[in-house]
Design an enzyme around this catalytic site. Structure first.
Site, PDB file in Angstrom:
ATOM      1  N   GLY A  70      41.197  16.215  87.032  1.00  0.00           N
ATOM      2  CA  GLY A  70      42.059  15.423  86.143  1.00  0.00           C
ATOM      3  C   GLY A  70      42.226  14.008  86.644  1.00  0.00           C
ATOM      4  O   GLY A  70      41.481  13.556  87.512  1.00  0.00           O
ATOM      5  N   ASN A  71      43.175  13.299  86.082  1.00  0.00           N
ATOM      6  CA  ASN A  71      43.471  11.935  86.553  1.00  0.00           C
ATOM      7  C   ASN A  71      44.961  11.663  86.436  1.00  0.00           C
ATOM      8  O   ASN A  71      45.725  12.525  85.998  1.00  0.00           O
ATOM      9  CB  ASN A  71      42.623  10.906  85.801  1.00  0.00           C
ATOM     10  CG  ASN A  71      42.904  10.927  84.321  1.00  0.00           C
ATOM     11  OD1 ASN A  71      44.003  10.633  83.887  1.00  0.00           O
ATOM     12  ND2 ASN A  71      41.893  11.301  83.526  1.00  0.00           N
TER      13      ASN A  71
END
Ligand code: PMT
Length: 408
Positions: free
Chosen positions: A208-209
């Protein structure tokens, strides 16, 4: 968008009066000029001083006070109003409004004003459901009033039912929407993406980020408040999305691509603020990957095979049928901002590219502020100051609106 708006807030005698003090304060903080009118029974629950303190303006309670000024004031207040809100609206005041009575300050203003009427009924649930109250609400709605349905939950009577005044954010959303219905995005359909994507590794892990979704949410709210019909496509975020729009949840890049493609077919503009993963795991494990399992390499390391995700904006750039769609992209950069931004603007055939240096303090991921530079398709480069994301969003829509004017 609430800045300088004249809102007459009629407050009736119900226990939910205390919530409306908070609403008054939030409207005042957002720049609205709030003229509060308390009915005689509202003033039994809360003193006018509470409302004059939070509104920073006089509060009106009596049409018949001895100087006679209030009697003339009801015409003045009604004429100046951009919106008349009645919250909480009791069964008694709803009945008086429905039948055109004007025997106190609030009902006199309601008869004299041309401003739209927003009603938030709140009362004991049998009173709300009574055929007389329902008929009065229908009558008001037929005449153009907007009714905010009460929420279901614990009532002051101790019972559970429909009759609670919604919380301030819900009331604010309705107020903003009504004020914005003739705004510069009225009649436009826009699509906004927000948040990061999560690309599964196995059933419990993902790549993810750090995107919180705040930038995209600010864009979606601003568009809604200017009158647009908004579709918000949200990746992963812990923040609840705003009210008053169609929200689609798309955890992965592939899901987001499908949702965007479907939504833009009917849209006038697309703003991609989402941080979409460029890569995904080619074959996510169907069971949780365990240490020492067959998935591991002989030396105990783990290899993930990543494949490219489709570039949503780049794909849309290839579709000539979408040439009329105004397309705005973001660029999250840590180096060579200008070179990377101009490259993305051209390769994705965007009308506008919003570049943020995400390594700067107060800018980019997870912050409530952002410092962006706008790259226009005609070559103009426009740096903006460090601003709250809400103001960045307003500046972006200010640039998009003239581009939409070229569309029928
Ligand atoms: O959510 P916040 O915490 O408020 O943070 C805001 C933000 C930093 C996420 C936002 O301001 C931002 O910069 N969003 C874009 C992040 C990004 O993915 O940038 P990029 O340079 O990798 O992508 C360029 C553009 O192509 C973006 O509009 C992106 O949405 C789009 N893209 C990217 C990859 C992909 N596979 N498909 C795409 O369409």
């Amino acid at each position: 968008m609430l800045q300088g708006k004249r809102i007459v807030l009629g407050v009736c005698g119900g226990i939910a009066v205390y919530k409306v003090a908070d609403l008054t304060s939030k409207l005042q903080q957002a720049g609205a000029l709030v003229d509060v009118i308390l009915t005689a029974h509202a003033a039994e629950f809360v003193r006018p001083l509470t409302f004059s303190t939070v509104s920073h303006r006089p509060v009106y309670t009596d049409l018949w006070e001895p100087t006679g000024q209030a009697a003339a004031r009801h015409i003045e207040l009604g004429a100046a109003a951009d919106l008349l809100v009645v919250a909480p609206a009791t069964a008694n005041t709803i009945a008086r409004l429905a039948h055109g009575l004007a025997d106190d300050m609030l009902t006199a203003v309601a008869l004299s004003t041309m401003a739209p009427l927003l009603l938030a009924p709140a009362m004991e649930h049998h009173m709300y459901q009574h055929p007389a109250t329902q008929a009065n609400l229908r009558l008001l709605a037929e005449r153009g009033a907007t009714i905010i349905p009460p929420e279901t939950g614990h009532l002051a009577s101790g019972e559970i039912g429909a009759g609670r005044l919604p919380e301030t954010p819900v009331l604010l959303t309705h107020i903003r929407r009504l004020l914005g219905r003739d705004g510069d995005l009225a009649g436009r359909r826009v699509v906004v993406t927000a948040g990061g994507t999560q690309e599964p590794i196995d059933p419990v892990r993902y790549i993810g980020n750090r995107s919180s979704g705040l930038m995209g949410f600010a864009l979606a709210e601003e568009a809604r408040d200017r009158g647009a019909d908004v579709t918000l496509i949200v990746g992963a975020t812990n923040t609840p999305p705003p009210d008053g729009m169609r929200v689609l949840h798309t955890p992965t890049a592939l899901a987001m691509r499908d949702a965007v493609r479907e939504a833009v077919a009917q849209a006038d503009a697309l703003v991609m603020a989402a941080a979409v993963a460029d890569y995904r795991v080619s074959e996510p494990a169907t069971q949780k990957i365990k240490k020492g399992s067959a998935a591991e390499n002989a030396d105990g390391s783990l290899t993930l095979h990543l494949v490219r995700n489709p570039d949503i904006l780049a794909e849309l750039a290839e579709e000539r049928a979408l040439d009329g769609l105004v397309r705005v992209g973001f660029a999250a950069e840590t180096t060579d901002l200008e070179r990377n931004a101009t490259k993305k603007l051209k390769s994705k055939r965007l009308n506008l590219l919003v570049a943020n240096d995400v390594s700067k303090a107060g800018s980019g991921f997870g912050t409530i502020t952002n410092e962006v530079t706008l790259y226009h398709a005609d070559g103009r480069i426009e740096p903006l100051a460090l601003l709250p994301k809400t103001e960045v969003a307003a500046a972006i829509w200010d640039r998009i609106v003239p581009l939409l004017k070229h569309k029928t």
